[in-house]
Design an enzyme around this catalytic site. Structure first.
Site, PDB file in Angstrom:
ATOM      1  N   CYS A 132       9.595 -14.052   7.121  1.00  0.00           N
ATOM      2  CA  CYS A 132      10.400 -14.150   6.075  1.00  0.00           C
ATOM      3  C   CYS A 132      12.128 -13.905   6.124  1.00  0.00           C
ATOM      4  CB  CYS A 132       9.873 -12.771   5.149  1.00  0.00           C
ATOM      5  SG  CYS A 132       8.162 -12.947   4.903  1.00  0.00           S
ATOM      6  N   HIS A 181      14.299 -11.242  -0.418  1.00  0.00           N
ATOM      7  CA  HIS A 181      13.028 -12.054  -0.193  1.00  0.00           C
ATOM      8  C   HIS A 181      11.972 -11.420  -1.179  1.00  0.00           C
ATOM      9  CE1 HIS A 181       9.301 -13.451   1.824  1.00  0.00           C
ATOM     10  NE2 HIS A 181       9.182 -12.277   2.163  1.00  0.00           N
ATOM     11  N   ASN A 222       4.725 -14.761  -2.519  1.00  0.00           N
ATOM     12  CA  ASN A 222       5.543 -14.552  -1.436  1.00  0.00           C
ATOM     13  C   ASN A 222       5.409 -15.894  -0.675  1.00  0.00           C
ATOM     14  OD1 ASN A 222       6.612 -14.112   1.153  1.00  0.00           O
ATOM     15  ND2 ASN A 222       5.727 -12.061   1.233  1.00  0.00           N
TER      16      ASN A 222
HETATM   17  N1  COA Z   1      -8.163  -7.214  -4.672  1.00  0.00           N
HETATM   18  C1  COA Z   1      -8.700  -6.153  -5.002  1.00  0.00           C
HETATM   19  N2  COA Z   1      -8.918  -5.358  -4.104  1.00  0.00           N
HETATM   20  C2  COA Z   1      -7.897  -5.148  -3.031  1.00  0.00           C
HETATM   21  C3  COA Z   1      -7.277  -6.477  -2.804  1.00  0.00           C
HETATM   22  C4  COA Z   1      -7.187  -7.492  -3.627  1.00  0.00           C
HETATM   23  N3  COA Z   1      -6.543  -8.569  -3.309  1.00  0.00           N
HETATM   24  N4  COA Z   1      -6.737  -6.379  -1.379  1.00  0.00           N
HETATM   25  C5  COA Z   1      -7.125  -5.076  -1.018  1.00  0.00           C
HETATM   26  N5  COA Z   1      -7.839  -4.266  -2.047  1.00  0.00           N
HETATM   27  C6  COA Z   1      -8.582  -2.774  -1.828  1.00  0.00           C
HETATM   28  C7  COA Z   1      -8.704  -2.562  -0.702  1.00  0.00           C
HETATM   29  O1  COA Z   1      -9.694  -3.260   0.086  1.00  0.00           O
HETATM   30  C8  COA Z   1      -8.715  -1.174  -0.739  1.00  0.00           C
HETATM   31  O2  COA Z   1     -10.006  -0.675  -1.270  1.00  0.00           O
HETATM   32  P1  COA Z   1     -10.646   0.621  -0.559  1.00  0.00           P
HETATM   33  O3  COA Z   1      -9.761   1.694  -1.218  1.00  0.00           O
HETATM   34  O4  COA Z   1     -12.377   0.616  -1.274  1.00  0.00           O
HETATM   35  O5  COA Z   1     -10.662   0.510   0.717  1.00  0.00           O
HETATM   36  C9  COA Z   1      -7.821  -0.947  -1.980  1.00  0.00           C
HETATM   37  O6  COA Z   1      -7.732  -2.158  -2.519  1.00  0.00           O
HETATM   38  C10 COA Z   1      -6.746  -0.307  -1.778  1.00  0.00           C
HETATM   39  O7  COA Z   1      -6.008  -0.946  -0.501  1.00  0.00           O
HETATM   40  P2  COA Z   1      -4.521  -0.685  -0.047  1.00  0.00           P
HETATM   41  O8  COA Z   1      -4.310  -1.522   1.149  1.00  0.00           O
HETATM   42  O9  COA Z   1      -4.354   0.979   0.063  1.00  0.00           O
HETATM   43  O10 COA Z   1      -3.836  -1.185  -1.316  1.00  0.00           O
HETATM   44  P3  COA Z   1      -2.232  -1.038  -1.599  1.00  0.00           P
HETATM   45  O11 COA Z   1      -1.853  -0.093  -2.725  1.00  0.00           O
HETATM   46  O12 COA Z   1      -1.485  -0.427  -0.116  1.00  0.00           O
HETATM   47  O13 COA Z   1      -1.607  -2.323  -1.770  1.00  0.00           O
HETATM   48  C11 COA Z   1      -0.908  -4.285  -0.790  1.00  0.00           C
HETATM   49  C12 COA Z   1      -1.909  -3.265  -0.713  1.00  0.00           C
HETATM   50  C13 COA Z   1      -0.788  -5.226   0.253  1.00  0.00           C
HETATM   51  C14 COA Z   1      -0.540  -4.960  -1.953  1.00  0.00           C
HETATM   52  C15 COA Z   1       0.452  -3.268  -0.360  1.00  0.00           C
HETATM   53  O14 COA Z   1       0.280  -2.776   0.825  1.00  0.00           O
HETATM   54  C16 COA Z   1       1.717  -4.200   0.040  1.00  0.00           C
HETATM   55  O15 COA Z   1       2.476  -4.579  -0.855  1.00  0.00           O
HETATM   56  N6  COA Z   1       2.270  -4.003   1.250  1.00  0.00           N
HETATM   57  C17 COA Z   1       3.372  -5.003   1.464  1.00  0.00           C
HETATM   58  C18 COA Z   1       2.924  -6.441   1.595  1.00  0.00           C
HETATM   59  C19 COA Z   1       3.954  -7.365   1.762  1.00  0.00           C
HETATM   60  O16 COA Z   1       4.918  -7.405   1.208  1.00  0.00           O
HETATM   61  N7  COA Z   1       3.799  -8.325   2.864  1.00  0.00           N
HETATM   62  C20 COA Z   1       4.938  -9.255   2.996  1.00  0.00           C
HETATM   63  C21 COA Z   1       5.898  -8.806   3.850  1.00  0.00           C
HETATM   64  S1  COA Z   1       7.012 -10.057   3.984  1.00  0.00           S
END
Ligand code: COA
Length: 330
Positions: free
Chosen positions: A113, A257, A287
């Site tokens: 990124c 980004h 993204n």
């Molecule tokens: N739809 C529905 N549920 C989903 C899901 C989706 N697309 N993806 C994950 N889940 C579920 C998980 O399985 C988890 O379920 P569980 O509680 O039964 O285990 C629940 O949602 C919560 O997951 P969690 O990982 O704790 O969610 P979160 O609030 O941390 O959000 C992201 C997940 C990925 C959105 C968040 O961590 C994030 O934005 N991270 C940064 C990602 C990023 O920007 N990456 C690129 C950087 S360049």
């Protein structure tokens, strides 16, 4: 000393729009989950026959046209991408051929990124040293071909999109120029956001006895990435401000980004700035990794959000981890 400026920008995204509703038909997710976690409403996914090179080529033509430059004056190509058409050589070589740019230097940068700012920084150094005059810098990804589009891969599948953005960087004597670039990497976090294979590490090739399909798709520790992103974005933006003796009040627009709207909000909060100076178009494209900053910058210009004399800051964070900023006087 020479300075460099961006004289033209352009972007291109594939036609194929995938809405959150479309995704929730195929995998266990929902529009509500995706929008509250990321701000994304839809993204573009390149269809089977469209490659990263195709997107890069179209974005480059748009940038060349907007710059009003004769393509034959381009003397170097730098492409940021993690989804090149071939394992090797890079998309830059395909672009050099397709644009008919006879034997000029061309290379790819794999900084995820942060790759557009890394590439911009390299272009700036080549121009400052007098080694180049007009450089085509591109960020392009058809990365959704690599992701697991089943419920198992939903944490990643809902976030990412495809597209390309391009810039022409030119030597200038103007008062508008790239003021600074700052690049960082912290390789101890490689495994928090990566695609392990194909590669040359053990088990990362298509050998019959140890082929592990999961290695051949991106994997992410979302929470760790989130925590680090909200720390590194403000750090590297402040680094640009301090280096240039600017205050945040001098900045017309921050173009981060487009990782996640919640990350941008958290960064704005930590820096105590209003969200209206933090550009966002993630609702439309998701993204797009290396392509997100040049796409956002092109749209910000088209929307009249940046005019001559403005100070802007580009900032990125992503796999590696890598992070970077560029301060520009427009
Ligand atoms: N739809 C529905 N549920 C989903 C899901 C989706 N697309 N993806 C994950 N889940 C579920 C998980 O399985 C988890 O379920 P569980 O509680 O039964 O285990 C629940 O949602 C919560 O997951 P969690 O990982 O704790 O969610 P979160 O609030 O941390 O959000 C992201 C997940 C990925 C959105 C968040 O961590 C994030 O934005 N991270 C940064 C990602 C990023 O920007 N990456 C690129 C950087 S360049």
């Amino acid at each position: 000393m020479n300075s460099s400026k961006i004289i033209g920008m352009g972007f291109y995204v594939p036609d194929n729009v995938i809405t959150n509703e479309d995704l929730s038909q195929k995998i266990d997710t929902s529009d509500e989950w995706i929008q509250t976690r990321s701000g994304i409403k839809e993204r573009r996914w390149a269809s089977e026959e469209i490659t990263t090179f195709d997107l890069a080529h179209k974005a480059s033509l748009n940038a060349i046209s907007n710059a009003g430059i004769d393509p034959q004056d381009i003397d170097m190509i730098i492409v940021g991408t993690l989804s090149s058409d071939y394992f090797f050589p890079g998309v830059s070589a395909q672009l050099q051929e397709s644009l008919n740019l006879n034997t000029i230097g061309a290379f790819d940068i794999k900084a995820a990124c942060s790759a557009f700012i890394y590439s911009l920084s390299i272009a700036d150094q080549f121009i400052k040293t007098g080694m180049a005059k007009n450089i085509l810098v591109v960020g392009a990804e058809a990365q959704t071909k690599l992701i697991d589009k089943s419920t198992k891969g939903r944490d990643i599948a809902v976030l990412f999109g495809d597209g390309a953005g391009a810039a022409i960087i030119q030597k200038t004597n103007d008062k508008s120029f790239i003021l600074s670039t700052h690049l960082h990497c912290e390789g101890k976090n490689i495994k928090n956001l990566w695609m392990e294979a194909p590669g040359t590490s053990p088990g990362s090739w298509f050998e019959n006895n140890n082929f592990v399909p999961e290695r051949f798709t991106p994997a992410m520790n979302g929470r760790e990435v989130f925590k680090n992103a909200v720390k590194r974005f403000p750090e590297v933006i402040n680094e640009a401000l301090v280096y240039n003796k600017l205050s945040i009040k001098d900045i017309k627009l921050i173009i981060p980004h487009q990782a996640n709207f919640r990350i941008s909000q958290a960064v704005a909060n930590r820096m105590n700035v209003d969200m209206n100076i933090v550009y966002s178009n993630i609702h439309k494209y998701g993204n797009t990794t290396a392509a997100s900053i040049p796409i956002a910058l092109t749209e910000a210009i088209e929307e009249g959000r940046i005019i001559k004399g403005d100070h802007i800051i580009l900032a990125a964070f992503g796999a590696g981890y890598t992070w970077a900023s560029a301060a520009i006087k427009w």
